[in-house]
Design a protein around this motif. Structure first.
Motif, PDB file in Angstrom:
ATOM      1  N   ASP A 297       0.665  -1.249  -0.167  1.00 52.75           N
ATOM      2  CA  ASP A 297      -0.328  -0.097   0.386  1.00 52.75           C
ATOM      3  C   ASP A 297       0.950   1.171  -0.120  1.00 52.75           C
ATOM      4  N   LYS A 298       0.164   2.191  -0.064  1.00 48.61           N
ATOM      5  CA  LYS A 298       0.938   3.752  -0.028  1.00 48.61           C
ATOM      6  C   LYS A 298       1.833   4.270   0.993  1.00 48.61           C
ATOM      7  N   GLY A 299       2.710   4.585   0.562  1.00 45.03           N
ATOM      8  CA  GLY A 299       2.838   4.776   2.611  1.00 45.03           C
ATOM      9  C   GLY A 299       4.484   3.459   2.824  1.00 45.03           C
ATOM     10  N   PHE A 300       4.483   2.191   2.063  1.00 43.99           N
ATOM     11  CA  PHE A 300       5.547   1.159   2.879  1.00 43.99           C
ATOM     12  C   PHE A 300       5.540   0.222   1.606  1.00 43.99           C
ATOM     13  N   HIS A 301       7.686   0.020   1.851  1.00 47.91           N
ATOM     14  CA  HIS A 301       7.358  -0.799   0.760  1.00 47.91           C
ATOM     15  C   HIS A 301       9.260  -1.901   1.120  1.00 47.91           C
ATOM     16  N   GLY A 302       9.549  -2.466   0.883  1.00 47.23           N
ATOM     17  CA  GLY A 302       9.956  -3.567   1.331  1.00 47.23           C
ATOM     18  C   GLY A 302       9.798  -5.063   0.835  1.00 47.23           C
ATOM     19  N   ASP A 303      10.151  -6.394   1.294  1.00 47.62           N
ATOM     20  CA  ASP A 303      10.001  -7.776   0.213  1.00 47.62           C
ATOM     21  C   ASP A 303       8.197  -7.956   1.012  1.00 47.62           C
ATOM     22  N   CYS A 305       5.977  -5.266   3.121  1.00 47.66           N
ATOM     23  CA  CYS A 305       5.595  -4.005   2.951  1.00 47.66           C
ATOM     24  C   CYS A 305       6.132  -3.953   4.684  1.00 47.66           C
ATOM     25  N   SER A 306       7.508  -3.826   5.407  1.00 51.68           N
ATOM     26  CA  SER A 306       7.320  -3.493   6.439  1.00 51.68           C
ATOM     27  C   SER A 306       8.087  -2.276   7.147  1.00 51.68           C
ATOM     28  N   LYS A 307       8.567  -1.987   5.304  1.00 52.08           N
ATOM     29  CA  LYS A 307       9.590  -0.611   6.001  1.00 52.08           C
ATOM     30  C   LYS A 307       8.094   0.751   5.418  1.00 52.08           C
ATOM     31  N   ALA A 308       8.207   1.998   6.290  1.00 52.69           N
ATOM     32  CA  ALA A 308       7.653   3.553   6.027  1.00 52.69           C
ATOM     33  C   ALA A 308       8.432   3.798   4.627  1.00 52.69           C
ATOM     34  N   VAL A 309       7.664   4.720   3.961  1.00 52.30           N
ATOM     35  CA  VAL A 309       7.727   5.327   3.314  1.00 52.30           C
ATOM     36  C   VAL A 309       8.077   7.269   4.054  1.00 52.30           C
ATOM     37  N   CYS A 310       9.371   7.381   4.307  1.00 52.28           N
ATOM     38  CA  CYS A 310       8.965   9.101   4.373  1.00 52.28           C
ATOM     39  C   CYS A 310       9.663   9.904   3.420  1.00 52.28           C
ATOM     40  N   GLU A 311       8.845  11.125   2.774  1.00 55.27           N
ATOM     41  CA  GLU A 311       9.228  11.880   1.846  1.00 55.27           C
ATOM     42  C   GLU A 311       9.298  12.958   2.049  1.00 55.27           C
ATOM     43  N   PRO A 312      10.503  13.864   2.139  1.00 58.80           N
ATOM     44  CA  PRO A 312      11.944  13.225   1.807  1.00 58.80           C
ATOM     45  C   PRO A 312      12.075  12.644   3.167  1.00 58.80           C
ATOM     46  N   SER A 313      13.142  11.486   3.098  1.00 61.29           N
ATOM     47  CA  SER A 313      13.243  11.131   3.989  1.00 61.29           C
ATOM     48  C   SER A 313      13.472  11.335   5.663  1.00 61.29           C
ATOM     49  N   CYS A 314      14.117  10.722   6.020  1.00 61.73           N
ATOM     50  CA  CYS A 314      14.371  11.124   7.765  1.00 61.73           C
ATOM     51  C   CYS A 314      16.074  11.805   7.301  1.00 61.73           C
ATOM     52  N   GLY A 315      16.889  11.677   6.589  1.00 61.63           N
ATOM     53  CA  GLY A 315      17.923  11.752   6.583  1.00 61.63           C
ATOM     54  C   GLY A 315      19.400  10.461   7.418  1.00 61.63           C
ATOM     55  N   ALA A 316      20.142  10.950   8.195  1.00 56.72           N
ATOM     56  CA  ALA A 316      20.703  10.747   8.916  1.00 56.72           C
ATOM     57  C   ALA A 316      20.293  10.360  10.289  1.00 56.72           C
ATOM     58  N   HIS A 317      19.872  11.373  10.667  1.00 53.40           N
ATOM     59  CA  HIS A 317      19.449  11.621  11.913  1.00 53.40           C
ATOM     60  C   HIS A 317      18.515  10.831  12.617  1.00 53.40           C
ATOM     61  N   GLY A 318      17.657   9.744  11.603  1.00 50.89           N
ATOM     62  CA  GLY A 318      16.003   9.130  11.840  1.00 50.89           C
ATOM     63  C   GLY A 318      15.596   8.587  11.038  1.00 50.89           C
ATOM     64  N   THR A 319      14.641   7.929  11.980  1.00 52.91           N
ATOM     65  CA  THR A 319      14.538   6.467  11.122  1.00 52.91           C
ATOM     66  C   THR A 319      12.724   6.440  10.559  1.00 52.91           C
ATOM     67  N   CYS A 320      12.336   6.100   9.824  1.00 52.62           N
ATOM     68  CA  CYS A 320      11.138   6.313   9.400  1.00 52.62           C
ATOM     69  C   CYS A 320      10.416   4.987  10.026  1.00 52.62           C
ATOM     70  N   VAL A 321       9.302   5.594  10.659  1.00 50.75           N
ATOM     71  CA  VAL A 321       8.569   5.002  11.763  1.00 50.75           C
ATOM     72  C   VAL A 321       7.574   4.585  11.073  1.00 50.75           C
ATOM     73  N   GLU A 322       6.389   5.057  10.317  1.00 48.26           N
ATOM     74  CA  GLU A 322       5.212   5.560   9.614  1.00 48.26           C
ATOM     75  C   GLU A 322       5.654   6.328   8.368  1.00 48.26           C
ATOM     76  N   PRO A 323       4.823   6.421   7.483  1.00 44.38           N
ATOM     77  CA  PRO A 323       4.731   6.836   6.471  1.00 44.38           C
ATOM     78  C   PRO A 323       4.387   8.314   6.782  1.00 44.38           C
ATOM     79  N   ASN A 324       6.009   8.547   6.644  1.00 40.80           N
ATOM     80  CA  ASN A 324       5.695  10.369   6.845  1.00 40.80           C
ATOM     81  C   ASN A 324       6.049  10.506   7.683  1.00 40.80           C
TER      82      ASN A 324
END
Length: 358
Positions: A297-303, A305-324
């Motif tokens: 579904d939109k907002g997730f990716h990975g084999d 779909c366990s990884k959330a998508v953040c646009e733009p990304s969270c950079g080097a100092h954060g982790t995307c835990v839910e869409p955006n």
């Protein structure tokens, strides 16, 4: 016109047609209330017996009174004329009643004059819930003039196995045939032209007009019996026999295409499409589309779909835990974790130091 019961004063030829269609009801069945109806429609009645009115043969599972005179009528029964090639009757089981029929005998006793009688329905089956036409055909071979004797025996039973109606045992009927100008004769209303070639009615084709045209064609082994009318094999129904009468339910969006068999969407398999091709289930609303392959579904990716998508990304100092939505490391904040909590202190310290030096 409205359905009427035929008069007991019908002529012998008229009685012949009606008895051929109706048969006789058993004594046991006369006592029960049924919802089986059988009649000759007005158009067919006009062709057979000269007046245009529906003739009721069976009503609520009971026969019309004129059918009890079969033995007497048979003794003076004339042959079916040359110009009548088939007889149609209509039947229907109403409400929730179930009736089963069987054509036990369709036999010509003079096969050199007429082939075995034909019917346009399977030899065994259930009486349909909507009015349906049953056609009994008399296929004269057209090789010689003569009268052919034949038998048509039909049995109808209710759901309890009680005989509701049947043609009398050893009932013999007769059909007049004549030599055809076209070898083999023309069927289904076709006529032989001056070139001795059959010209067929709309909806029929073939050298003898023996083939019906169904468009779209009958599927899954269905047989085109008359123009636009398919007789479906067991397990199928629909105008073109395109629908399967499934005894099982297909899961996960599967479609039944054959009795007991499902066409499964990508990502599922098994008799009922109940087995996922993904060993681990797709997460966050993802759907399995192949072997261990998820469509996310939109907002997730990975084999999975366990990884959330953040646009733009969270950079080097954060982790995307839910869409955006970023989870920032200690000392960092902001929507994209790009702001340091120490930057303000350093600026303040520099400003303070400069002020003091001055």
């Amino acid at each position: 016109g409205s359905l009427t019961t035929a008069s007991v004063f019908l002529s012998p030829i008229k009685t012949c047609f009606l008895l051929l269609l109706g048969g006789l009801m058993s004594k046991a069945a006369q006592e029960q209330q049924g919802s089986l109806y059988m009649w000759i429609d007005a158009n067919q009645a006009r062709i057979l017996i000269g007046f245009e009115e529906d003739i009721l043969i069976v009503s609520e599972g009971k026969m019309a009174p004129f059918t009890t005179d079969f033995r007497k009528a048979q003794q003076r029964m004339p042959a079916i004329p040359v110009n009548i090639q088939n007889v149609n009757f209509t039947w229907q089981a109403t409400e929730q009643a179930e009736y089963f029929y069987e054509f036990q005998t369709l036999r010509s006793m003079d096969v050199d004059i007429m082939d075995n009688p034909t019917v346009n329905v399977p030899l065994m089956g259930s009486v349909p819930r909507r009015p349906s036409v049953v056609q009994v055909g008399f296929p004269c071979l057209g090789d010689q003039d003569g009268v052919a004797a034949f038998e048509v025996t039909i049995l109808v039973m209710d759901a309890g196995g009680n005989i509701v109606l049947r043609t009398p045992h050893n009932a013999i009927f007769f059909k007049t045939c004549q030599r055809a100008k076209c070898p083999g004769g023309c069927r289904n209303g076709g006529f032989c032209n001056e070139r001795q070639v059959c010209e067929c009615q709309d909806g029929f084709y073939g050298p003898h007009c023996e083939k019906a045209l169904c468009s779209p064609r009958c599927l899954n082994g269905g047989l085109c019996m008359s123009p636009g009318v398919c007789i479906c094999p067991p397990g199928y129904y629909g105008d073109s026999c395109d629908k399967a009468n499934c005894s099982i339910t297909c899961l996960n969006g599967g479609t039944c295409f054959h009795p007991g068999k499902c066409i499964c969407p990508a990502g599922y398999e098994g008799p009922r499409c109940g087995i996922s091709k993904c060993l681990q289930p797709c997460r966050n609303g993802g759907k399995c589309t192949g072997k261990n392959k998820c469509k996310c579904d939109k907002g997730f990716h990975g084999d999975l779909c366990s990884k959330a998508v953040c646009e733009p990304s969270c950079g080097a100092h954060g982790t995307c835990v839910e869409p955006n939505k970023c989870l920032c490391k200690e000392g960092w904040h902001g929507r994209h974790c790009n702001k340091s909590e120490f930057s303000g202190l350093i600026t303040l310290e520099l400003w303070f130091n400069n002020t003091v030096i001055e």
